[in-house]
Design an enzyme around this catalytic site. Structure first.
Site, PDB file in Angstrom:
ATOM      1  CB  SER A 204      -0.933   0.004   1.212  1.00  0.00           C
ATOM      2  OG  SER A 204      -1.854  -1.055   1.120  1.00  0.00           O
ATOM      3  N   GLY A 464     -26.042 -27.465   3.965  1.00  0.00           N
ATOM      4  CA  GLY A 464     -25.044 -28.406   3.475  1.00  0.00           C
ATOM      5  C   GLY A 464     -24.826 -28.302   1.979  1.00  0.00           C
ATOM      6  CD  GLU A 487      -5.709  -1.739  -8.875  1.00  0.00           C
ATOM      7  OE1 GLU A 487      -5.478  -0.521  -8.826  1.00  0.00           O
ATOM      8  OE2 GLU A 487      -5.050  -2.516  -9.593  1.00  0.00           O
ATOM      9  CG  ASP A 489      -5.728  -3.223   3.511  1.00  0.00           C
ATOM     10  OD1 ASP A 489      -5.819  -4.450   3.581  1.00  0.00           O
ATOM     11  OD2 ASP A 489      -6.151  -2.445   4.384  1.00  0.00           O
TER      12      ASP A 489
END
Length: 706
Positions: A204, A464, A487, A489
């Site tokens: 970042s 399930g 692109e 965090d």
């Protein structure tokens, strides 16, 4: 009410008689555990009188308003958008080429090769050329990306790496000479490429990248170096197997005549060939490694790149915002490193736009599967009567109906973002650039986080059968999860939204202009920060609660209060802790502020979309889901409104009741609402989510080899 009272007395009398009879038969040996088991059995098998009570309650609810008549074709036409034709071309191509559809079980290496064949086939056989739309019509590009991601999310990401990231960096950060040299090769897939920004130690924080590009004036070349292992380019899509070029982000270093020896001009992008075009072998000085098996998206060949004195021509600098002459002089139209860095990242904002848009596409698929199955699956019910759909249970409606409303809200919000992005690319208006940057950061973070949580809820709501791989929730969840990190965090992006809000807050008091997205703060912030009206805080009528003015005011009031309070806290803590320490102390508050603002913007866009719908039936349905989106968000944060007396206790209770009732109403048209997404069965590809419910179980058993 008399009927309800009588039914309640009758039920209680029946239960007491049953307990007395049982007590006589068992000679009064009923224990506390037995009573608990008895009560549980009454929940699972209610008495006839109890069922009659539920029927009366539901009839009273249903009688409040006229049943909504949703015409799927009209609503779908309003939702589809002008680029649905290109999406249908994508769908039809893969329907006609079953050998290109991703099988349920496939190895990493096979998936990577299939993904490459899928992309090459789309471009060369179906003649769908996404790259030209990156420049000419971004909205059409994003529509293709959504459709391709519906076929296989790995394919969608691989296409994004090729055209939006690698190709987009050449177009947006380079100049005419770069477009002339590389456009055709990128477009045709002759030049598959990578986007090499992220490093092993830096993601970042792009300004902290350590890879260097040093200019050598003797040879007129840049030398690309990885100074240490922390600077290895990591998670680079297309690098491990297929890429031949990479846009490498590195610090541009120019030699100087002083004691320092070099001058750091900040992060720039460079075109670096990484494999020989004919032999496909790594070029000298380029080390390529495989990042291995991932949680999801294993059709994308993520790799690691390490550079050892790799020389590239000076012309390979993508020089839109900064250039180096033959004699080593640096020139730029922008005055500082920070300005150039901001302009560079601003041109790459299309990736965030695409992720927000595509994430909502994933949510549409998951919501469609979960809701169709919940309408199909029947479980329990009154004695000697047919079982009821699990979507008839209030708890199930509470799980899925606000999610469906949010899916619609995000649809219009991300379309709005795409439109704003297209307008920005045409006008290059500075105010609009800032607006799109903040809006894309907020929507990408909010939508992808919501979708990630919702995918698990959809799986759980299908019991399930939701756990069966063939019904897709597992692959959707695993493939989409990284959208929260791609692109930027999400936590970092929300902080960018908060920073923008604080800047605008300060600007408001200086009398300056505000960006479009934040204009409501300037228009009416003083109103929102005044004391709540003790009269309106008690209004609880349905017309009032479903009034878009009340809903918007409530959202904006919360955002304004959060903005004012966090600004005050930051000022207070900065005296003792400094700027960074104060920010960290208030970080959770800042993230809440950003999310609150994004929700306000989404609601505003949704309300406008409802107003613009010309078909009356569709408009009524959209108003219903819009109200549910708004009131569900208000109820989820009711403590905030109660703490400041914005909502009185009676009003809070009314909001809760109305939210449950709206969920019940949306349930009655849920099938039509998901059908309006217009996703064919061969795109949904989950047998329990087929549009023809009577074929679901036969398809399911057949696909698992029964």
């Amino acid at each position: 009410m008399a009927h309800i009272f009588m039914a309640t007395n009758s039920r209680n009398s029946t239960n007491r008689t049953a307990r007395d009879d049982e007590g006589n038969q068992q000679k009064h040996i009923i224990t506390v555990p037995w009573r608990r088991i008895e009560r549980l059995s009454l929940h699972l098998n209610p008495s006839p009188n109890h069922h009659n009570l539920s029927q009366i309650e539901m009839l009273i609810c249903a009688g409040r308003v006229k049943k909504i008549d949703v015409k799927v074709a009209e609503l779908s036409s309003f939702m589809r958008g002008k680029h649905r034709d290109i999406q249908e071309r994508v769908f039809e191509y893969f329907k006609s080429r079953p050998e290109l559809q991703t099988p349920l079980e496939i190895s990493k290496d096979e998936h990577r090769e299939l993904c490459m064949r899928q992309l090459v086939g789309l471009v060369r056989e179906a003649n769908i050329r996404p790259f030209k739309y990156v420049v000419e019509d971004p909205a059409k590009y994003f529509a293709i990306a959504e459709a391709v991601g519906s076929v296989d999310m790995s394919l969608g990401i691989k296409m994004g790496v090729q055209y939006s990231l690698w190709g987009g960096s050449v177009l947006n950060l380079g100049s005419k000479k770069h477009r002339d040299k590389y456009f055709e090769g990128i477009d045709s897939m002759d030049y598959p490429g990578c986007f090499a920004m992220t490093e092993l130690h830096h993601g970042s924080n792009v300004q902290g990248l350590q890879t260097v590009a040093t200019f050598d004036p003797l040879t007129d070349e840049f030398i690309i170096d990885t100074p240490n292992d922390r600077a290895i380019k990591w998670w680079i899509g297309n690098a491990a197997v297929h890429g031949k070029f990479a846009s490498v982000f590195a610090k541009l270093m120019l030699p100087t005549h002083d004691t320092k020896g070099v001058s750091d001009m900040g992060v720039h992008a460079f075109i670096v060939p990484i494999r020989d075009l004919r032999s496909h072998e790594p070029l000298p000085g380029v080390e390529i490694h495989d990042c291995g098996h991932k949680v999801g998206l294993n059709g994308v060949d993520n790799g690691a790149l390490k550079f050892r004195s790799v020389r590239i021509p000076r012309d390979n600098l993508l020089n839109r915002f900064g250039d180096v002459s033959r004699d080593g002089n640096y020139t730029s139209s922008l005055p500082s490193i920070s300005k150039r860095f901001g302009a560079t990242l601003g041109e790459l904002v299309g990736g965030r736009v695409g992720l927000a848009y595509s994430s909502n596409g994933v949510l549409k698929i998951a919501a469609t599967i979960a809701i169709r199955y919940s309408l199909l699956r029947q479980q329990f019910g009154p004695p000697k009567q047919p079982e009821i759909s699990i979507l008839d249970y209030q708890s199930h409606q509470h799980k899925l109906m606000p999610m469906l409303a949010s899916t619609y809200a995000f649809h219009f919000a991300t379309l709005h973002l795409v439109d704003k992005y297209c307008e920005m690319k045409k006008s290059h208006d500075e105010e609009l650039v800032g607006d799109v940057h903040a809006l894309s950061a907020g929507l990408k973070a909010y939508v992808t986080s919501y979708t990630a949580k919702s995918l698990s809820i959809c799986r759980e709501s299908c019991g399930g059968h939701g756990y069966a791989a063939v019904n897709r929730f597992g692959s959707l969840r695993n493939d989409h999860d990284i959208f929260q990190t791609f692109e930027g965090d999400n936590t970092v992006l929300l902080q960018q939204v908060a920073i923008d809000l604080l800047k605008q807050y300060k600007q408001k008091f200086r009398g300056g202009s505000l960006a479009v997205t934040w204009s409501y703060l300037k228009e009416s912030m003083n109103t929102y920060l005044s004391q709540p009206n003790p009269v309106t805080s008690r209004w609880e009528g349905e017309d009032h609660l479903r009034d878009p003015n009340f809903q918007l005011d409530a959202f904006r009031y919360r955002t304004s209060r959060l903005l004012q309070s966090v600004a005050s806290r930051l000022q207070k803590h900065s005296k003792a802790l400094g700027g960074f320490g104060a920010w960290n102390r208030c970080l959770n508050h800042l993230l809440t502020l950003a999310e609150s603002h994004v929700e306000s913007v989404i609601l505003e866009i949704f309300i406008e979309a409802v107003r613009s719908c010309s078909d009356e039936g569709s408009k009524v349905a959209l108003k219903l889901v819009c109200d549910l989106y708004a009131l569900d968000r208000i109820w989820n944060d009711i403590g905030t409104y109660r703490n400041v007396d914005y909502v009185a206790p009676n009003k809070a209770k009314a909001i809760h009741k109305l939210t449950e009732y709206l969920s019940f109403q949306v349930r009655n048209v849920a099938k039509e609402l998901v059908d309006a997404f217009d996703l064919p069965d061969y795109v949904i590809r989950a047998p329990i989510g087929l549009q023809a419910a009577d074929e679901a179980y036969s398809q399911y058993t057949q696909q698992v080899g029964f």
